[in-house]
Motif scaffolding. Structure first.
Motif, PDB file in Angstrom:
ATOM      1  N   THR A 790       0.700  -1.248   0.128  1.00 38.99           N
ATOM      2  CA  THR A 790      -0.037  -0.023   0.032  1.00 38.99           C
ATOM      3  C   THR A 790       0.818   1.248   0.104  1.00 38.99           C
ATOM      4  O   THR A 790       1.862   1.168   0.306  1.00 38.99           O
ATOM      5  CB  THR A 790      -1.058  -0.073   1.176  1.00 38.99           C
ATOM      6  OG1 THR A 790      -0.204   0.249   2.309  1.00 38.99           O
ATOM      7  CG2 THR A 790      -1.948  -1.252   1.313  1.00 38.99           C
ATOM      8  N   ARG A 791       0.528   2.340  -0.533  1.00 38.41           N
ATOM      9  CA  ARG A 791       0.576   3.784  -0.428  1.00 38.41           C
ATOM     10  C   ARG A 791      -0.197   4.755   0.264  1.00 38.41           C
ATOM     11  O   ARG A 791      -1.180   4.597  -0.180  1.00 38.41           O
ATOM     12  CB  ARG A 791       1.309   4.218  -1.779  1.00 38.41           C
ATOM     13  CG  ARG A 791       2.316   3.549  -2.620  1.00 38.41           C
ATOM     14  CD  ARG A 791       2.726   4.166  -3.893  1.00 38.41           C
ATOM     15  NE  ARG A 791       1.768   4.727  -4.699  1.00 38.41           N
ATOM     16  CZ  ARG A 791       1.073   3.801  -5.766  1.00 38.41           C
ATOM     17  NH1 ARG A 791       1.568   2.867  -5.891  1.00 38.41           N
ATOM     18  NH2 ARG A 791      -0.077   4.465  -6.446  1.00 38.41           N
ATOM     19  N   THR A 792       0.391   5.315   1.052  1.00 32.47           N
ATOM     20  CA  THR A 792      -0.336   6.470   2.015  1.00 32.47           C
ATOM     21  C   THR A 792       0.427   7.726   1.845  1.00 32.47           C
ATOM     22  O   THR A 792       1.626   7.551   2.467  1.00 32.47           O
ATOM     23  CB  THR A 792      -0.685   6.072   3.311  1.00 32.47           C
ATOM     24  OG1 THR A 792      -1.358   4.647   3.190  1.00 32.47           O
ATOM     25  CG2 THR A 792      -1.631   6.863   4.136  1.00 32.47           C
ATOM     26  N   SER A 793      -0.055   8.684   1.391  1.00 30.75           N
ATOM     27  CA  SER A 793       0.443  10.147   1.484  1.00 30.75           C
ATOM     28  C   SER A 793      -0.577  11.115   1.958  1.00 30.75           C
ATOM     29  O   SER A 793      -1.563  11.109   1.699  1.00 30.75           O
ATOM     30  CB  SER A 793       1.416  10.385   0.316  1.00 30.75           C
ATOM     31  OG  SER A 793       0.453  10.609  -0.750  1.00 30.75           O
ATOM     32  N   GLY A 794       0.163  12.203   2.344  1.00 34.16           N
ATOM     33  CA  GLY A 794      -0.859  13.293   3.083  1.00 34.16           C
ATOM     34  C   GLY A 794      -0.036  14.415   3.421  1.00 34.16           C
ATOM     35  O   GLY A 794       1.259  14.436   3.566  1.00 34.16           O
ATOM     36  N   ILE A 795      -0.892  15.524   3.938  1.00 34.62           N
ATOM     37  CA  ILE A 795      -0.233  16.560   4.681  1.00 34.62           C
ATOM     38  C   ILE A 795      -1.013  16.931   5.926  1.00 34.62           C
ATOM     39  O   ILE A 795      -1.892  16.681   5.945  1.00 34.62           O
ATOM     40  CB  ILE A 795      -0.380  17.926   3.718  1.00 34.62           C
ATOM     41  CG1 ILE A 795       0.346  17.691   2.384  1.00 34.62           C
ATOM     42  CG2 ILE A 795       0.212  19.302   4.537  1.00 34.62           C
ATOM     43  CD1 ILE A 795      -0.155  18.836   1.277  1.00 34.62           C
ATOM     44  N   ASP A 796      -0.085  17.296   7.012  1.00 31.39           N
ATOM     45  CA  ASP A 796      -0.550  17.774   8.102  1.00 31.39           C
ATOM     46  C   ASP A 796      -0.345  19.088   8.452  1.00 31.39           C
ATOM     47  O   ASP A 796       0.866  19.581   8.198  1.00 31.39           O
ATOM     48  CB  ASP A 796       0.134  16.825   9.396  1.00 31.39           C
ATOM     49  CG  ASP A 796      -0.350  15.446   9.473  1.00 31.39           C
ATOM     50  OD1 ASP A 796      -1.558  15.250   9.082  1.00 31.39           O
ATOM     51  OD2 ASP A 796       0.553  14.397   9.828  1.00 31.39           O
ATOM     52  N   ASN A 823      -4.186   7.151  -0.678  1.00 33.84           N
ATOM     53  CA  ASN A 823      -4.179   5.777   0.128  1.00 33.84           C
ATOM     54  C   ASN A 823      -4.734   4.843  -0.529  1.00 33.84           C
ATOM     55  O   ASN A 823      -6.098   4.468  -0.649  1.00 33.84           O
ATOM     56  CB  ASN A 823      -5.030   6.223   1.479  1.00 33.84           C
ATOM     57  CG  ASN A 823      -4.960   5.190   2.552  1.00 33.84           C
ATOM     58  OD1 ASN A 823      -4.061   4.621   2.645  1.00 33.84           O
ATOM     59  ND2 ASN A 823      -6.267   4.858   3.491  1.00 33.84           N
ATOM     60  N   GLU A 824      -4.033   4.117  -1.407  1.00 32.88           N
ATOM     61  CA  GLU A 824      -4.375   2.753  -2.185  1.00 32.88           C
ATOM     62  C   GLU A 824      -3.565   1.792  -2.215  1.00 32.88           C
ATOM     63  O   GLU A 824      -2.496   1.627  -1.667  1.00 32.88           O
ATOM     64  CB  GLU A 824      -4.255   3.708  -3.690  1.00 32.88           C
ATOM     65  CG  GLU A 824      -3.082   4.113  -4.058  1.00 32.88           C
ATOM     66  CD  GLU A 824      -3.096   5.144  -5.189  1.00 32.88           C
ATOM     67  OE1 GLU A 824      -2.120   5.275  -5.970  1.00 32.88           O
ATOM     68  OE2 GLU A 824      -4.271   5.667  -5.528  1.00 32.88           O
ATOM     69  N   ARG A 825      -3.869   0.784  -2.789  1.00 34.90           N
ATOM     70  CA  ARG A 825      -3.158  -0.611  -3.012  1.00 34.90           C
ATOM     71  C   ARG A 825      -2.009  -0.167  -4.104  1.00 34.90           C
ATOM     72  O   ARG A 825      -2.364   0.242  -5.120  1.00 34.90           O
ATOM     73  CB  ARG A 825      -4.396  -1.511  -3.385  1.00 34.90           C
ATOM     74  CG  ARG A 825      -3.639  -2.959  -3.870  1.00 34.90           C
ATOM     75  CD  ARG A 825      -4.209  -3.981  -4.028  1.00 34.90           C
ATOM     76  NE  ARG A 825      -5.564  -3.916  -4.723  1.00 34.90           N
ATOM     77  CZ  ARG A 825      -5.821  -4.032  -5.903  1.00 34.90           C
ATOM     78  NH1 ARG A 825      -4.958  -4.564  -6.769  1.00 34.90           N
ATOM     79  NH2 ARG A 825      -6.748  -3.825  -6.551  1.00 34.90           N
ATOM     80  N   ASP A 826      -1.002  -1.006  -3.839  1.00 39.38           N
ATOM     81  CA  ASP A 826       0.126  -0.782  -4.723  1.00 39.38           C
ATOM     82  C   ASP A 826       0.256  -2.169  -5.346  1.00 39.38           C
ATOM     83  O   ASP A 826       1.168  -3.016  -4.638  1.00 39.38           O
ATOM     84  CB  ASP A 826       1.385  -0.235  -4.215  1.00 39.38           C
ATOM     85  CG  ASP A 826       2.697  -0.026  -4.842  1.00 39.38           C
ATOM     86  OD1 ASP A 826       2.460  -0.122  -6.358  1.00 39.38           O
ATOM     87  OD2 ASP A 826       3.504   0.408  -4.422  1.00 39.38           O
ATOM     88  N   GLY A 827      -0.139  -2.344  -6.656  1.00 38.50           N
ATOM     89  CA  GLY A 827       0.079  -3.670  -7.479  1.00 38.50           C
ATOM     90  C   GLY A 827      -1.137  -4.658  -7.129  1.00 38.50           C
ATOM     91  O   GLY A 827      -1.991  -4.101  -6.344  1.00 38.50           O
TER      92      GLY A 827
END
Length: 989
Positions: A790-796, A823-827
């Motif tokens: 999974t990949r998760t990225s964001g801003i605080d 925020n998603e599946r990778d592969g």
């Protein structure tokens, strides 16, 4: 030679006598102690640091000069002049508001100038929310923190799942005073956020015992080991020996239910002549039931539980294959052959016509039965919302100075919780007297003593404890910290007002219980039914337990005024226990609503691990800091893991602006719960009602039969880049970008069903999967597997502006937010071969929604405070952004979307005297409730949106015919209870 020896002795003696011990306390301008201040004997490498209470001790020359330095404060040089006690205060225009301890294992840093993003919440911020428990207070203070109250309350009623940055409860490490807190015994298996995971019970920690909370929003496996992929929450306990208070609190919802009452005492005392302290908290509370059922749809109930389709082949055959119109026996044929035989010989005959009339009459009567029951109970008797909870919490924190350089410390807590909740109501057309005639005697609860169904209760008892003892000492500038921590959590359950509806016969041997040689009433002989009419209505399903023991040694030293080093080791043992239930709770299928733990699924399981770390911080210049950490862990059950972390920050514009970044690798070991849990699992399957599935563990014979691989650790890569600014004493902000990649993420699979079935649902597949399901009378099975990358990225974002003068008072604003970029599946999903060959997947659309879209895409908190005279006002607006869900059974054409909402909380404090304060909180002031709507995914979805009847059918599907109309069966991310009024009275001792 003798003269030389004499000279050396004299010189060494004079040097010894020329040294003296200097002690003292370093504080800020407000008198608050500063931990981690560097003290150097000028011109030498001899140094020391202050402890958590700002105290220090150093051996120096009587004529030396001490240099006191700390990040964000002006350094100060003080001549010793033979003084033995030197207390100083550091101050500057860039003073720190809080001291954080979780960012590094070497020395603590400040918030805005640290190399890592940390939220620091003092106790006042937590209590100002008016929330009853610690986890719910965090929900309305930390944007990246989310927790949900599941709408279906069985074992999950004991504690709610929580998470930081959408990563699940298993990936946030909880510390108490810097030491690891035990996990809960509960494994979440409901279809709700947190499914398949476990976490610590932070709701068990009494809020009045907390001094502050530090939340490190960055991967920290290198510093702390497993469970820190998403971050670390360090709960600092109150340590005042003198300040104490008594708080009485009460509350109620705007609907007149959910009453709360509680009382807590926090106090402390000194030991000896300021040699030590202890601070203790006692907290008792009770929260009454708040019920929020929906009005059940009669047509949906009729379609699900009563209606017989005259055109359906299955309506003409009983379970043995006999034609219900009295025709021929159709056994010995395949399903297809039997169906064709029936059509060829009976359709169109008088018997067929008679049967159609009987079915239509039964349907008419069935609809009348549904309408009659719903007129009596429009909510179908369902009880869902917030369960009744009673809790007793005890906590103590203490320390004692053995000498000037050595201190022992301890803390201990015990919590007991009792929860009463309910399963779905079993209606009289769901559990019918035709199928179970004895229920008329079991549950004569109707207005005239008739059978109108029953609602099984679920009662849970939780015991949670943790304790730490250790000592800290300083030798030659080295800081040593040795500690032992223990903790555990046990949850046991009771099911009442239910029955075992399964046909199980007594064994071949008759047991003469009173030894009189005759069969007496109550004695069962060979072939007698053990349950059904002989079933108990109360059951002990068993439970689960978890405990750990942790030994830590941490060593740190300021090598020079630029380099500090820390290293240490941890040894941990863990034990997970599945507690066996009584025979009737599991035999043959077990108690209706919640089956107990059978002997073959019960047991005690343990493991141990050893870890070591090295942490080095180097101030290359006064403004440029680099911090590196490496860690090696070795587990007894799956092997070792090596992880590292590198972080840095650079200050400029006279320390007003800080740029920071970090990159790290991490890991999370599979919990013992995930490795060993195996049980029958009751769950709601949309369109099929309550079904029984099997959860098999990865070390079982069943798993080996299906070639399901054993679990391995998750691995992660974390990147954080941010900026922190402290414009002046009143204005500061931080902005941080994060990117988290997790490989081999552990998930609890979706329900894997039979590979092929006939017209009446019997398995005709010939795989090991089909055989396993048929042999155990299961509809499906699930298991844990390393299935996803999974990949998760964001801003605080965190910003504060305080001390604004207004009308003789002080006004302040705070804005904090979290925005999820991806925020998603990778592969592809990593399916075991037997699942892939059956054309199924361990992760379906519902699972993916739980992982990736069931938490708010964005969440913002705007807080306003105003203090004037004896009054203090707080107004907080929490924006819960959009969430999306793909409920099981909904199909490929529609999804549900929860509409963004703003929840407003108002708090008013009145300081009647210096000691007495009255606080009033109105949470959810505007009575905002969750709302959701269908969204189309394609042209077929567009057509469904334009068909009210079809939409109603699908709405019934995901809300269990409107039982969970507000939340849907899968829950939401803020309360459905509406407005809550709370009053607390606080008296300082």
């Amino acid at each position: 030679m003798k003269k030389l020896a004499f000279i050396l002795i004299v010189l060494s003696t004079s040097l010894c006598f020329s040294q003296q011990t200097v002690t003292g306390v370093v504080s800020d301008a407000d008198g608050s102690p500063l931990p981690g201040v560097n003290i150097i004997e000028k011109g030498t490498s001899n140094g020391s640091t202050t402890d958590f209470d700002g105290k220090y001790s150093i051996e120096v020359n009587p004529e030396a000069v001490l240099v006191f330095s700390y990040v964000g404060f002006n350094s100060k040089e003080v001549p010793v002049n033979s003084q033995t006690t030197i207390n100083i205060s550091l101050s500057s225009g860039a003073e720190l508001e809080e001291i954080i301890l979780v960012g590094s294992r070497a020395l603590p840093r400040s918030n805005t100038t640290s190399s890592l993003p940390v939220d620091v919440l003092p106790a006042k911020e937590l209590t100002s929310t008016g929330q009853i428990t610690f986890d719910k207070a965090l929900q309305y203070k930390i944007p990246s923190f989310n927790t949900v109250q599941t709408p279906v309350n069985d074992a999950t009623s004991l504690l709610d799942p929580y998470e930081i940055r959408n990563m699940g409860p298993s990936r946030t490490l909880i510390l108490i005073n810097g030491k690891r807190k035990n996990l809960s015994a509960l494994l979440y298996t409901q279809t709700s956020p947190g499914r398949g995971e476990t976490g610590s019970d932070i709701s068990a920690i009494p809020t009045d015992a907390i001094k502050r909370v530090e939340i490190l929003r960055d991967g920290a496996s290198a510093q702390y080991g497993s469970d820190a992929i998403a971050g670390v929450m360090n709960i600092i306990l109150k340590d005042s020996p003198e300040e104490g208070s008594v708080t009485i609190r009460s509350g109620i919802t705007s609907e007149g239910d959910g009453e709360t009452i509680g009382i807590s005492l926090n106090n402390g005392s000194s030991i000896g002549e300021d040699k030590g302290f202890f601070n203790y908290t006692v907290d008792f509370s009770k929260v009454s039931l708040a019920n929020r059922p929906g009005t059940v749809d009669a047509q949906g109930e009729f379609d699900d539980f009563v209606f017989t389709d005259p055109d359906s082949y299955s309506s003409y055959l009983d379970a043995g294959g006999q034609a219900l119109d009295g025709g021929a026996i159709l056994t010995g044929l395949t399903a297809e052959q039997a169906q064709q035989e029936f059509i060829d010989n009976y359709v169109g005959t008088p018997n067929h016509t008679t049967r159609l009339a009987e079915i239509n009459a039964a349907n008419t009567q069935g609809r009348a039965d549904v309408d009659q029951f719903l007129a009596l109970k429009p909510d179908a008797g369902n009880i869902n919302g917030s369960p009744e909870t009673s809790a007793a919490k005890f906590l103590v924190n203490g320390g004692y100075d053995i000498s000037k350089n050595t201190q022992i410390y301890l803390n201990a807590a015990y919590v007991y919780k009792k929860v009463n909740s309910f399963a779905n109501y079993r209606t009289p057309y769901w559990r019918t007297l035709t199928d179970f005639p004895y229920l008329a005697d079991f549950f004569p609860d109707g207005p005239n003593g008739q059978y109108v169904g029953y609602v099984p209760t679920f009662e849970g008892d939780l015991n949670d404890y943790n304790a730490t003892i250790g000592f800290k000492t300083k030798r030659n500038g080295w800081n040593y910290d040795l500690s032992y921590t223990t903790g555990g959590n046990t949850q046991t359950y009771k099911v009442n007002n239910s029955h075992n509806r399964n046909t199980v016969y007594s064994p071949s041997t008759w047991i003469d219980s009173n030894d009189n040689g005759t069969v007496d009433p109550g004695e069962l002989t060979q072939g007698s039914e053990l349950y059904r009419e002989n079933s108990p209505i109360s059951f002990d399903p068993g439970g689960t337990g978890f405990r750990h023991s942790v030994g830590n040694i941490d060593i740190a030293k300021l090598i020079t005024d630029k380099i500090s080093v820390g290293f240490g080791a941890e040894f941990r043992t863990e034990t997970f226990e599945i507690i066996e239930g009584d025979l009737a709770s599991y035999d043959g299928g077990g108690a209706d609503s919640f089956a107990g733990n059978s002997p073959e699924n019960s047991g005690t399981f343990n493991r141990y691990n050893f870890g070591g770390y090295l942490d080095v911080a180097y101030d290359i210049t006064e403004d440029f800091l680099v911090n590196g950490t490496v860690r090696l862990e070795d587990y007894s059950d799956f092997g070792d893991a090596f992880v590292w972390k590198l972080s840095s920050r650079y200050k400029f514009l006279e320390d007003k602006l800080t740029v920071r970044a970090s990159i790290s690798t991490g890991f999370r070991a599979p919990t013992l719960h995930q490795i060993y849990t195996q049980k029958a699992q009751y769950s709601f399957v949309p369109g099929a009602g309550i079904q029984v599935g099997g959860l098999i563990n990865n070390v079982s014979p069943q798993a080996k039969l299906l070639d399901i691989p054993q679990l391995d650790a998750e691995e992660s890569t974390n990147i954080t880049v941010g900026i922190g600014a402290k414009i002046n004493n009143n204005i500061n902000f931080t902005i941080d970008y994060y990117n988290i990649q997790v490989e081999d993420r552990i998930v609890l699979s979706t329900e894997i069903g039979k590979t092929a079935t006939d017209a009446v649902g019997n398995s005709i597949g010939n795989t090991n999967l089909d055989q396993l399901l048929n042999n155990n009378n299961l509809n499906d099975l699930s298991f844990f597997v390393n299935a996803l990358d999974t990949r998760t990225s964001g801003i605080d974002v965190v910003a504060n502006y305080k001390n604004i003068g207004l009308a003789g008072g002080s006004l302040g604003f705070s804005l904090s937010g979290n925005y999820t970029i991806e925020n998603e599946r990778d592969g592809d999903v990593k399916n075991p071969a037997i699942v892939a060959n059956a054309g199924q997947s361990v992760v379906n659309l519902t699972q993916e929604a739980l992982f990736f879209t069931s938490r708010p895409k964005t969440k913002w908190i705007l807080g306003t405070s105003y203090n004037i005279g004896k009054f203090g006002f707080n107004l907080n607006n929490t924006y819960f952004g959009k969430t999306e869900f793909r409920q099981q059974g909904l199909g490929p054409n529609l999804k549900t979307e929860f509409i963004p909402k703003i929840v407003t909380d108002l708090g008013i404090d009145f300081n009647a005297t210096d000691k007495f304060t009255v606080s009033v909180n109105v949470n959810n002031l505007l009575n905002v409730l969750p709302e959701w709507e269908f969204k189309s995914l394609n042209a077929a979805g567009d057509a469904l949106l334009n068909d009210p009847a079809e939409l109603k059918t699908r709405s019934n599907l995901i809300t269990f015919n409107q039982r969970y109309s507000q939340m849907t069966y899968n829950g939401f991310h803020f309360s459905q209870l509406g407005t809550m009024f709370n009053v607390s009275l606080n008296y300082k001792l």
